[in-house]
Scaffold this active site. Structure first.
Site, PDB file in Angstrom:
ATOM      1  N   ASP A 185     -61.158 -84.617  -9.200  1.00 42.02           N
ATOM      2  CA  ASP A 185     -60.075 -83.822  -9.783  1.00 42.02           C
ATOM      3  C   ASP A 185     -58.932 -84.733 -10.236  1.00 42.02           C
ATOM      4  O   ASP A 185     -58.801 -85.865  -9.763  1.00 42.02           O
ATOM      5  CB  ASP A 185     -59.561 -82.810  -8.739  1.00 42.02           C
ATOM      6  CG  ASP A 185     -58.781 -81.661  -9.379  1.00 42.02           C
ATOM      7  OD1 ASP A 185     -58.590 -81.662 -10.611  1.00 42.02           O
ATOM      8  OD2 ASP A 185     -58.360 -80.759  -8.631  1.00 42.02           O
ATOM      9  N   GLY A 186     -58.114 -84.219 -11.118  1.00 41.66           N
ATOM     10  CA  GLY A 186     -56.924 -84.931 -11.582  1.00 41.66           C
ATOM     11  C   GLY A 186     -55.744 -84.672 -10.653  1.00 41.66           C
ATOM     12  O   GLY A 186     -55.901 -84.090  -9.575  1.00 41.66           O
ATOM     13  N   ALA A 187     -54.556 -85.097 -11.088  1.00 42.31           N
ATOM     14  CA  ALA A 187     -53.338 -84.835 -10.317  1.00 42.31           C
ATOM     15  C   ALA A 187     -52.148 -84.938 -11.270  1.00 42.31           C
ATOM     16  O   ALA A 187     -52.241 -85.546 -12.342  1.00 42.31           O
ATOM     17  CB  ALA A 187     -53.184 -85.833  -9.182  1.00 42.31           C
ATOM     18  N   GLY A 207     -51.441 -78.823  -9.419  1.00 40.79           N
ATOM     19  CA  GLY A 207     -51.168 -77.421  -9.741  1.00 40.79           C
ATOM     20  C   GLY A 207     -50.499 -77.208 -11.072  1.00 40.79           C
ATOM     21  O   GLY A 207     -50.147 -76.089 -11.418  1.00 40.79           O
ATOM     22  N   GLY A 208     -50.336 -78.318 -11.839  1.00 43.03           N
ATOM     23  CA  GLY A 208     -49.770 -78.170 -13.180  1.00 43.03           C
ATOM     24  C   GLY A 208     -50.569 -77.173 -14.009  1.00 43.03           C
ATOM     25  O   GLY A 208     -50.022 -76.432 -14.827  1.00 43.03           O
ATOM     26  N   THR A 236     -59.820 -79.282 -12.214  1.00 44.55           N
ATOM     27  CA  THR A 236     -59.330 -78.574 -13.405  1.00 44.55           C
ATOM     28  C   THR A 236     -58.349 -79.475 -14.159  1.00 44.55           C
ATOM     29  O   THR A 236     -57.612 -80.235 -13.528  1.00 44.55           O
ATOM     30  CB  THR A 236     -58.607 -77.277 -12.978  1.00 44.55           C
ATOM     31  OG1 THR A 236     -59.542 -76.429 -12.325  1.00 44.55           O
ATOM     32  CG2 THR A 236     -58.019 -76.531 -14.164  1.00 44.55           C
ATOM     33  N   GLY A 237     -58.327 -79.335 -15.484  1.00 46.38           N
ATOM     34  CA  GLY A 237     -57.312 -80.051 -16.270  1.00 46.38           C
ATOM     35  C   GLY A 237     -57.926 -80.862 -17.386  1.00 46.38           C
ATOM     36  O   GLY A 237     -59.160 -80.888 -17.562  1.00 46.38           O
ATOM     37  N   SER A 238     -57.059 -81.548 -18.140  1.00 42.01           N
ATOM     38  CA  SER A 238     -57.535 -82.266 -19.318  1.00 42.01           C
ATOM     39  C   SER A 238     -58.344 -83.513 -18.947  1.00 42.01           C
ATOM     40  O   SER A 238     -59.236 -83.926 -19.697  1.00 42.01           O
ATOM     41  CB  SER A 238     -56.345 -82.651 -20.204  1.00 42.01           C
ATOM     42  OG  SER A 238     -55.382 -83.360 -19.450  1.00 42.01           O
ATOM     43  N   GLU A 246     -58.435 -75.635  -5.838  1.00 42.88           N
ATOM     44  CA  GLU A 246     -58.578 -77.100  -5.753  1.00 42.88           C
ATOM     45  C   GLU A 246     -58.425 -77.561  -4.302  1.00 42.88           C
ATOM     46  O   GLU A 246     -59.179 -78.417  -3.829  1.00 42.88           O
ATOM     47  CB  GLU A 246     -57.526 -77.771  -6.643  1.00 42.88           C
ATOM     48  CG  GLU A 246     -57.784 -77.539  -8.127  1.00 42.88           C
ATOM     49  CD  GLU A 246     -56.674 -78.040  -9.043  1.00 42.88           C
ATOM     50  OE1 GLU A 246     -56.951 -78.194 -10.233  1.00 42.88           O
ATOM     51  OE2 GLU A 246     -55.546 -78.260  -8.579  1.00 42.88           O
TER      52      GLU A 246
HETATM   53  C1  5RP Z   1     -54.553 -78.340 -12.195  1.00 42.91           C
HETATM   54  C2  5RP Z   1     -54.265 -79.701 -11.658  1.00 42.91           C
HETATM   55  C3  5RP Z   1     -54.593 -80.860 -12.533  1.00 42.91           C
HETATM   56  O1  5RP Z   1     -55.419 -81.716 -11.833  1.00 42.91           O
HETATM   57  C4  5RP Z   1     -53.325 -81.566 -12.909  1.00 42.91           C
HETATM   58  O2  5RP Z   1     -52.443 -80.641 -13.516  1.00 42.91           O
HETATM   59  C5  5RP Z   1     -53.600 -82.740 -13.848  1.00 42.91           C
HETATM   60  O3  5RP Z   1     -53.995 -82.267 -15.096  1.00 42.91           O
HETATM   61  P1  5RP Z   1     -54.348 -83.190 -16.325  1.00 42.91           P
HETATM   62  O4  5RP Z   1     -55.637 -83.867 -16.010  1.00 42.91           O
HETATM   63  O5  5RP Z   1     -54.455 -82.224 -17.481  1.00 42.91           O
HETATM   64  O6  5RP Z   1     -53.219 -84.163 -16.519  1.00 42.91           O
HETATM   65  O7  5RP Z   1     -53.794 -79.878 -10.574  1.00 42.91           O
HETATM   66  O8  5RP Z   1     -54.135 -77.339 -11.313  1.00 42.91           O
END
Ligand code: 5RP
Length: 217
Positions: free
Chosen positions: A81-83, A95-96, A28-30, A103
């Site tokens: 996934d992102g972080a 978890g942002g 999830t995320g951008s 996840e």
């Molecule tokens: C969502 C997450 C995302 O992976 C994390 O917040 C990074 O987000 P982005 O790719 O928008 O920077 O953990 O729960």
């Protein structure tokens, strides 16, 4: 390159790990938004995806990728996934976007966890990014007091409900010197559903968008 261009570049690099993969775990995320767009280009070659959030599910469906139930597919080969933060040990804070529980479940159920980040997410020690903790709503104040005992300053993420109908505490100023130990300690607090430290099950590969390149950790 802008931060978003770097996110796009690492998302594209993650496609290298999707060759011969039937079912892809999707975070999830951008950054993952870009990944889903690339995945759409090869949708004819995959059976579908297991999604970590309602947001990613909506995007996957909108590009024509079937979304499958994790219970129906068993162990996944790859999860992308992102972080919010990642260390050289491949420990992460996540978890942002509030999707940490699903996840973590998909990460646990996957053979390979590919973390895709731009260089701003790389740290030596976790904890500058406030640590998300998903909590059962009635336990919010209790868990907040426990976080204070651990030296943190919890802030309730107001007007936010997770996909699992819980709330999030964002815990500021924690010293995450030993991420595995702190993950275990917070996991053991009654009322905590999930903590955003991903250290017991770290990433296997971290792709970092840096300058104009993608670096593999
Ligand atoms: C969502 C997450 C995302 O992976 C994390 O917040 C990074 O987000 P982005 O790719 O928008 O920077 O953990 O729960």
């Amino acid at each position: 390159m802008t931060q978003d261009e770097l996110k796009q570049k690492v998302a594209q690099a993650a496609m290298h790990y999707i060759k011969d993969v039937a079912i892809v775990g999707v975070g999830t995320g951008s950054t993952v938004k870009h990944f889903i767009n690339y995945l759409a280009n090869i949708k004819g070659d995959i059976e579908g995806a297991v999604s970590s959030s309602e947001m990613s599910t909506a995007q996957l469906k909108s590009v024509g990728i079937p979304v499958l139930d994790l219970n129906a597919v068993g162990t996944l080969d790859v999860y992308v996934d992102g972080a919010d933060e990642v260390t050289p040990h491949k420990h992460m804070v996540k978890g942002g976007g509030g999707a940490l529980t699903r996840e973590k479940i998909i990460g646990a159920a996957s053979k390979k966890f590919i973390c895709i980040v731009d260089e701003t997410k790389c740290v030596d020690v976790l904890g500058k990014f406030p640590l998300p903790v998903e909590v059962v709503p009635m336990a919010r104040s209790y868990v907040a007091r426990e976080m204070v005992k651990l030296g943190g300053q919890p802030v309730w993420r107001e007007n936010f409900i997770t996909d699992n109908h819980n709330v999030i505490l964002d815990v500021h100023n924690l010293d995450i010197i030993d991420p595995i130990k702190l993950e275990q300690i917070i996991n053991n607090i009654t009322g905590v559903v999930c903590v955003g430290i991903f250290a017991m099950r770290p990433a296997d590969v971290v792709l970092v968008g840096k300058g104009t390149e993608v670096i593999t950790l």
